[in-house]
Motif scaffolding. Sequence first.
Motif, short mmCIF file in Angstrom:
data_model
loop_
_atom_site.label_atom_id
_atom_site.label_comp_id
_atom_site.label_asym_id
_atom_site.label_seq_id
_atom_site.Cartn_x
_atom_site.Cartn_y
_atom_site.Cartn_z
N GLN A 36 0.79 -1.25 -0.04
CA GLN A 36 -0.19 0.09 0.00
C GLN A 36 1.02 1.52 -0.12
OE1 GLN A 36 -4.37 -0.71 1.71
NE2 GLN A 36 -2.83 -1.15 3.42
N LEU A 37 2.05 1.03 0.57
CA LEU A 37 3.10 2.18 0.54
C LEU A 37 3.61 2.50 -0.83
CD1 LEU A 37 4.77 4.47 1.87
CD2 LEU A 37 6.49 2.70 2.26
N LYS A 38 3.70 1.32 -1.36
CA LYS A 38 4.62 1.33 -2.98
C LYS A 38 3.40 1.58 -3.96
CE LYS A 38 8.79 1.14 -1.30
NZ LYS A 38 9.52 2.25 -1.20
N PHE A 39 2.30 0.91 -3.85
CA PHE A 39 1.28 0.82 -5.01
C PHE A 39 -0.21 1.39 -4.60
CE2 PHE A 39 3.75 -3.27 -4.86
CZ PHE A 39 4.98 -2.99 -5.51
N GLY A 40 -0.31 1.89 -3.50
CA GLY A 40 -1.46 2.58 -3.21
C GLY A 40 -2.34 1.43 -2.35
N LYS A 41 -3.30 2.02 -2.15
CA LYS A 41 -4.37 1.44 -1.28
C LYS A 41 -4.92 0.02 -1.89
CE LYS A 41 -9.15 2.32 0.78
NZ LYS A 41 -10.20 3.26 0.84
N TYR A 42 -5.09 -0.92 -0.99
CA TYR A 42 -5.70 -2.14 -1.59
C TYR A 42 -6.72 -1.98 -2.51
CZ TYR A 42 -7.52 -6.94 -1.58
OH TYR A 42 -8.11 -7.87 -1.95
N PRO A 43 -6.85 -2.41 -3.86
CA PRO A 43 -7.70 -2.16 -4.76
C PRO A 43 -9.39 -2.27 -4.60
CG PRO A 43 -5.79 -3.07 -5.76
CD PRO A 43 -5.90 -3.36 -4.40
N PHE A 44 -9.30 -3.53 -3.73
CA PHE A 44 -10.65 -3.96 -3.59
C PHE A 44 -11.08 -4.13 -2.19
CE2 PHE A 44 -8.07 -6.00 -7.19
CZ PHE A 44 -9.03 -5.73 -8.03
N TRP A 45 -11.02 -2.78 -1.60
CA TRP A 45 -11.27 -2.64 -0.22
C TRP A 45 -12.66 -3.12 0.34
CZ3 TRP A 45 -7.41 -0.61 2.92
CH2 TRP A 45 -7.70 -0.14 4.35
N SER B 213 13.44 8.35 -5.46
CA SER B 213 12.21 8.89 -5.03
C SER B 213 11.37 9.21 -6.26
CB SER B 213 12.45 10.24 -4.57
OG SER B 213 11.40 11.28 -4.22
N LYS B 214 11.86 9.53 -7.18
CA LYS B 214 11.11 9.67 -8.49
C LYS B 214 10.44 8.27 -9.00
CE LYS B 214 11.32 11.52 -13.27
NZ LYS B 214 12.12 11.99 -14.38
N TRP B 215 11.42 7.21 -8.90
CA TRP B 215 10.98 5.85 -9.14
C TRP B 215 9.64 5.49 -8.30
CZ3 TRP B 215 10.62 2.20 -12.69
CH2 TRP B 215 10.33 0.93 -12.62
N TRP B 216 9.71 5.55 -7.17
CA TRP B 216 8.72 5.24 -6.34
C TRP B 216 7.42 5.82 -6.70
CZ3 TRP B 216 9.41 0.39 -5.70
CH2 TRP B 216 10.54 -0.18 -5.00
N SER B 217 7.55 7.10 -7.01
CA SER B 217 6.44 7.98 -7.39
C SER B 217 5.98 7.61 -8.60
CB SER B 217 6.96 9.41 -7.41
OG SER B 217 6.12 10.28 -7.86
N VAL B 218 6.66 7.28 -9.55
CA VAL B 218 6.19 6.84 -10.94
C VAL B 218 5.33 5.48 -10.73
CG1 VAL B 218 6.88 6.14 -13.18
CG2 VAL B 218 7.97 8.12 -12.45
N LEU B 219 6.04 4.38 -10.15
CA LEU B 219 5.22 3.50 -9.89
C LEU B 219 4.01 3.33 -9.24
CD1 LEU B 219 6.17 0.32 -10.77
CD2 LEU B 219 7.11 -0.18 -8.51
N LEU B 220 3.96 4.12 -8.07
CA LEU B 220 2.78 4.54 -7.55
C LEU B 220 1.66 5.20 -8.14
CD1 LEU B 220 0.99 4.80 -4.84
CD2 LEU B 220 1.94 6.77 -4.25
N LYS B 221 2.08 6.17 -9.24
CA LYS B 221 1.10 6.74 -10.01
C LYS B 221 0.56 6.10 -11.07
CE LYS B 221 0.62 10.90 -12.83
NZ LYS B 221 1.26 12.32 -13.21
N TYR B 222 1.46 5.22 -11.54
CA TYR B 222 1.10 3.87 -12.49
C TYR B 222 0.24 3.08 -11.97
CZ TYR B 222 1.52 -0.53 -15.31
OH TYR B 222 0.99 -1.53 -15.94
#
Length: 538
Positions: A269-278, A421-430
């Motif tokens: 959830q830190l790297k990819f965002g909130k669990y998608p199927f909450w 910092s940029k890499w993790w931001s891009v991966l999260l945004k993806y």
Amino acid sequence: MQKALLFFTLIIGIQTVFSQETTRRDTLIGGLHFERTSFDVLRYNIDIKVMPEAKRIQGNNEIIFKVVENTKKIQIDLFENMVLDSIIWKGQKLTYKREYDAIFVKFPSELTKESTESIKVYYQGNPIVAKNAPWDGGFVFSKDKNKLPFIGVAVQGTGASLWCPVKDSQSDEPDNGVSIKVAVPDGLMNVSNGRFIGSEKLKDGYTRWDWEVKNPINAYNITINVGDYVHMHDTHNGLDLDYYVLRENKEKAIKHFADDVKPMLDCFQLKFGKYPFWEDGYKLVESPYLGMEHQSAVAYGNKYKKGYLGSDTSGTGIGMKFDFITIHESGHEWFGNSITSKDIADMWIHEGFTTYTETVFVECTQGYDEAIKYINGQSKRVTNSTPIIGQFGVNRQGSSDMYYKGALMLNTLRHIVNDDSKWWSVLLKYSETYKKQIIDTPTVIAFFNKEIGIDLTPVFNQYLKHTALPVLEIKPYKKRFQYRWITDETNFEMPVDILIGDELVRLNPTNNWAKSKKKISKMENLKVLTDHFYIKVK
């Protein structure tokens, strides 16, 4: 799904698949012709009975859909060995034609664009039994230690129409979710995707278990799990965690899942965002086969061992510190279940990113250095024998290199960016940009090109469409050296880092020779960082 440990025994079979000529059956199951694209599935209402001793199922599926283009005929799918009893529309039986696993449903009058329609398909039969699930698609009818039925199904790649009439294409998911009602013999439980709605004891010695999925879900992810289950419930930061395990394994499951699930959720959830199927919750369900990423009901069959059935895919020992199936199959909730490829030829979008989540989990829990060792340890499982991207429109995946080579490509992209910092931001945004969407490779490439600010198209193409790795050729030039890329892709450019003694130097090679500005006394003092860039050096 994770196939790597069996990969080397399957090379000949995979090469055979790539040499196959396409057939009418291939195009019917893999193609997007008008009878499929003329309607959009809104919801499935599945209601079936599972008869363990007869290895048989019977029931119906109501398919609710929106008409996209005026049509008098649509295609749904059900394997030809299954008996189709009838198709009902507005109280009347429809005529249809079966061709292989496709069913062409004919309507007495034209369905008009934008209208909402529904058909109910009644069927029965003995679904194909998998010989070695999840490597081949089918049902698994087995017994637990108390000789009670223990049943599961895994159909990725093969198709959900193996056991249920659906629109069997990854390009379409029911927008309004799925209802799954499964009747099993009294004393057993069925666990499916989403939330448990309730159970009802029927009059024929069966109990029906009702489940509801709120989110869009790909057909191959819809599942049933039948067994003598016990249920354990927990929460983590507001997310419901549910575990369904065989009664005999309750005590070991409590401790085993506690080790990995919550740290995994924190990391992902830190790297990819909130669990998608909450809304549907997170579940692990014990299965009679190794595992599968069934959305919100992840199939777990790793026998409560660390690693991959007690071994380490990386060969470094690092993978023995976590349960591989829990981490990998849960990673699919973000990559595969949330972000889905339109065609299985692009399954690297599922498997490359999900294999990379293993490395991300290692970095979250053990640090960067261990993560780099882990992912590079997996490189020995890459064959570079066939392209990662498969053949479109014929239900055919590419090479199993989609797993490890796909992950190593992402590790390479990270070091191209050269800014964590940029890499993790891009991966999260993806992950958040394409959440619950169906995409393809050009979409992925365009996103990373834009967000990273470099035209990475030749890089993606080299790793995904060709078998050979980029080769960095270096040779002496007077008191310096010269370098270039050797690639299948023309106009290939990709930065790479080297060490000259203790000095870190970034090169920007192309397919043309370039001369270094750095002096070097002997070539042995030059080291290419191949643990950061998945390349060969000549």
